[in-house]
Design a protein around this motif. Sequence first.
Motif, PDB file in Angstrom:
ATOM      1  N   GLU A 141       0.813  -1.210   0.000  1.00  0.00           N
ATOM      2  CA  GLU A 141       0.000   0.000   0.000  1.00  0.00           C
ATOM      3  C   GLU A 141       0.848   1.262   0.000  1.00  0.00           C
ATOM      4  OE1 GLU A 141      -2.443  -0.225   3.420  1.00  0.00           O
ATOM      5  OE2 GLU A 141      -0.827   0.254   4.828  1.00  0.00           O
ATOM      6  N   LYS A 142       2.186   1.119   0.130  1.00  0.00           N
ATOM      7  CA  LYS A 142       3.098   2.255   0.083  1.00  0.00           C
ATOM      8  C   LYS A 142       4.278   1.910  -0.818  1.00  0.00           C
ATOM      9  CE  LYS A 142       4.167   4.571   3.733  1.00  0.00           C
ATOM     10  NZ  LYS A 142       4.676   4.947   5.081  1.00  0.00           N
ATOM     11  N   ARG A 158       3.899   1.914  -5.010  1.00  0.00           N
ATOM     12  CA  ARG A 158       2.796   1.359  -4.233  1.00  0.00           C
ATOM     13  C   ARG A 158       1.902   0.569  -5.187  1.00  0.00           C
ATOM     14  NH1 ARG A 158      -2.210   4.403  -3.590  1.00  0.00           N
ATOM     15  NH2 ARG A 158      -2.383   5.907  -5.287  1.00  0.00           N
ATOM     16  N   PRO A 173       8.728   0.600   4.096  1.00  0.00           N
ATOM     17  CA  PRO A 173       8.185  -0.645   4.657  1.00  0.00           C
ATOM     18  C   PRO A 173       9.157  -1.822   4.586  1.00  0.00           C
ATOM     19  CG  PRO A 173       6.566   0.437   3.257  1.00  0.00           C
ATOM     20  CD  PRO A 173       7.854   1.169   3.055  1.00  0.00           C
ATOM     21  N   HIS A 209       2.256  -2.909   5.894  1.00  0.00           N
ATOM     22  CA  HIS A 209       2.016  -2.220   4.623  1.00  0.00           C
ATOM     23  C   HIS A 209       1.946  -3.187   3.439  1.00  0.00           C
ATOM     24  CE1 HIS A 209       2.267   1.632   6.523  1.00  0.00           C
ATOM     25  NE2 HIS A 209       3.477   1.378   6.995  1.00  0.00           N
TER      26      HIS A 209
END
Length: 985
Positions: free
Chosen positions: A581-582, A593, A638, A644
């Motif tokens: 997600e990042k 991402r 991350p 994440h």
Amino acid sequence: MAIACALALATVGAAAQPLAPPPTELNDLRLVRDFFPGTTYRSSVPTVQSLLGFPAAAHAATAAEIEKCLKAWAAAAPDRTRLVEYARTYEQRPLYYMIVTAPTNLARLDAIQAGLDKLGDPRTTTAAEADELIATLPAVGWLGYTIHGDETEGSDAALVVLYHLIAAEDAAVRQLLEEVVVIVDPLMNPDGRDRFVKMIAEHRGAHPNVDDQSLVHDGYWPYGRGNHYLFDLNRDSLWCAHPETRGRIRAMTRWHPQLVVDAHGMGSQETHLFSPPREPINPNIPAGRARWAEVFARDQAQAFDRHQLLYYTGEWHEEWYPGYTDGWASYRGAIGILYEQARVAEDGVRRPEGRILSYSESVQHHVVGSLANLATLKNHGRDLRRNLYETRRAALAADGPYARRTFAVAPTPNRSRLKDFAALLEIQGIELFVATTNLAVPQATDQLGRAYTNLTLAAGTLLIPNRQPLGHLLAAMLEFDPRFSPAVLADERTELLRKGRSRVYDVTAWNLTMMYGLEAHTLSGALPEAVRPYAAPPADPRGVLREPTVTTAYVIDGADDLSVTAAARLMERGLQVCVAEKPFRFEETDFARGSVLVTALDNRHFAGDLRQTVRHTVEELGLSGIAIGAGLGAGDLPDLGGSHFQRLERPRIGVFGREGVSSTDFGAIWYVLDQYLGIRHAHLDNSGRLDLDRYNVLVVPEGRGASLAANLKDWVKAGGTLVAIGSSANAFTTEKALFSRVRPLPEVLGRLADYELAIFREWLGHTKAVPPAETVWTHKAMPNVVYPWQAVDGPHPDEKELKKRDAWQNLFMPQGALLASRVDTNHWLTVGCGELLPTLVSRQPVLMAAEGVDAPIRYGYLTPTFVVTNAAGSPSAPPPQTEPGRPADKKEPDKKDKKEPPRIGWCALPEGTELHLRMSGLLWPEASHRVANAAWVTRESFGRGQIILFATPPTFRAAARGATRVFLNAITYGPGFGTPHPVRP
């Protein structure tokens, strides 16, 4: 009527069953059996009757029957014909065009094509050579029929026209074929036609049916208009999404026809329409088109008058959208002509005046028009060849409107989308170039209309000079902001006010770069130096890169749209997949991402070869994957075991269809799932009793979703992901539904302050603005804190006034305009998107999302005010603005001095910002105030599941590639990101 009689007598010989009585007489059912009275035909050429067992135009022939005729005629008349298969449909039906011309022309078809190629590119010919080609080449006319499968008359007219041209012995036909190469495309949509002909057979009775409300004339969902995927192929000439279109465009490009006919059907109680169109007419239509359209129309009208046929021109027929077949051809220098004939599916249709329009009479209109147009082409062949040449030459003129304009498309890590965009332009015959180094350009304009000076373009930028032979078509495809004339704009507004409807037949915006979600600029200048011709990059042959001693995970970068496809297919093959997600960085490599990860630990029980499965998946998609050995992220980025990286659930997708569902939106979703995502899914009957536990994603296409709302509530609560689109969202958003917390705008006019506060909160969270440090760390409580809503000087008007305004604004909702939408780039739904996404908006619901509902994409792109561009072409820093929490330095005005606040519609702008909204197309100020800041997509939890709503169809015509990425994220990643994961034993 012959078929009805056959059905009535079908029981002959069955003694135990009584005979059905024969049909009663229909004395006013006039059947046309001889379309060219007095003509002598070659006996060596078989008739339609001898080949099919019924006369031409007695009823709709199937695709196979049409093919039988074409092959028989090609074999019987090789001196006049050449049959060419140019494509295959999804259902593997062939598409043909048949060339009919004199033997002398047949013998030199290659030379004719070569001559037309030279004529079509004036850069390759001198004026003297062009004059010689114009004088010696034959004219070329392309006659196309039945692009909508349920407009059947066209293909049967094509059989009549073909037989006449192939077999007729008269001097007029021989002279026509000596001067014209006639190309007949008899059936442009075989899949749709056969689907509709089957419906006719299913509803055919023992007696002729002349009631146009009967199912025999109309059919049932999904009807026969679209192709296999239910697409309207007459809108696909810009997008080339389907093999029927791609094959036809490649064929027409080779022939450079000077006449292109596109024969359609329309309402049964109409008469017959043919070109020319009325305004609005696209400003990029070549200058000669209007004059020649009048010439063809005059001759066609005279032919109809001789047959005592009724007709009209203009009225609803306009030429703004350039994706219609006839309009598309006109941009290339042809004279495109549209036919629209009152549609009869079988037997005949009784009309208000009492007479019956028979099927064969309906066919006759197309036959008369086709022969009239061919005669005009023959009589003006030399001038029309010159018109083709001069149209192309005008696009190349050094002092022409296209001489100093170049379109620039920025390079992007989304390699597959940019590659598809370039491939689309190449199919159209457009010339492309690539910047080999960084380029400085003195003047440019972006897609929001902002001017730049000294803009730097990165190496790899795609450059498309408007000055090229197909400059008119190119301008129509890529020009950011074509506009109506003042007179047309006034007429449009008058129509809306007087009749509540638009004069525009299709969308008002379609810019290819915006629909594809690609950043682009218009450069005020010719093609820069330091460029090379574009060549499509090969598929990445690298497969899985790097071979660490121990592979911890495989990573597929999420910037590319195909990463979603890879994730879906890996899950379908049984692998556990995660999505980031990042952004992150592993082993000196940066990943976007949305990147897809397959870890060795999660897949230790996978029965197959993990590495080979990943390699096979990325190689079949032309991607590359990177094997990593260490999962420690750089700095604060991350780490592989952190939160994440979200584990996905394999999507088990059902899509609702049948009555009440838009067949075109259903078809676009079906197409995207098949052709883009490439995974299995189910088509569900929206009125059936279903075991919904089989699915964890259900999609409700645009239409009427009311019948589904109650049945889906428990399914969503139990953990399902519901995706509803366009007007179907209404079923889930009303107060009565007790389902979604999203509301349509008219329902919340009394609570607008709550929705306005959500906008302030989102924006301040986006900008990361904080109060001055001294006010945060002070040991004293500070007086007079400023709240975001205090920048708005007063409340909303009362609800009664707001309802009046909303009803007025609703009159002016757009007919397909491209709006700039701002993107929350921290939300999982928007992986693969930048901060701005163009969205196509029409009269769909205006979705309002307040607290508790995510609105990751909203209409309107917010930027700091007073932004200028510096020498590098990038925005300079905005002027200082008041941060939330800063002590107020002005006193609160008296209530009596308060005036209505400076809002855009229902919401004030956050302080220090301006809102960019219209990118392309017609958006009235009233409509802009209605839609600004509304949500394009929303996501909310409901029980253990989630609801995702799209205000407009994200898969529109398989052309909205930027919006489609959000839809693919929703259905592929939704079961992982938006719902809880069960712990399985």
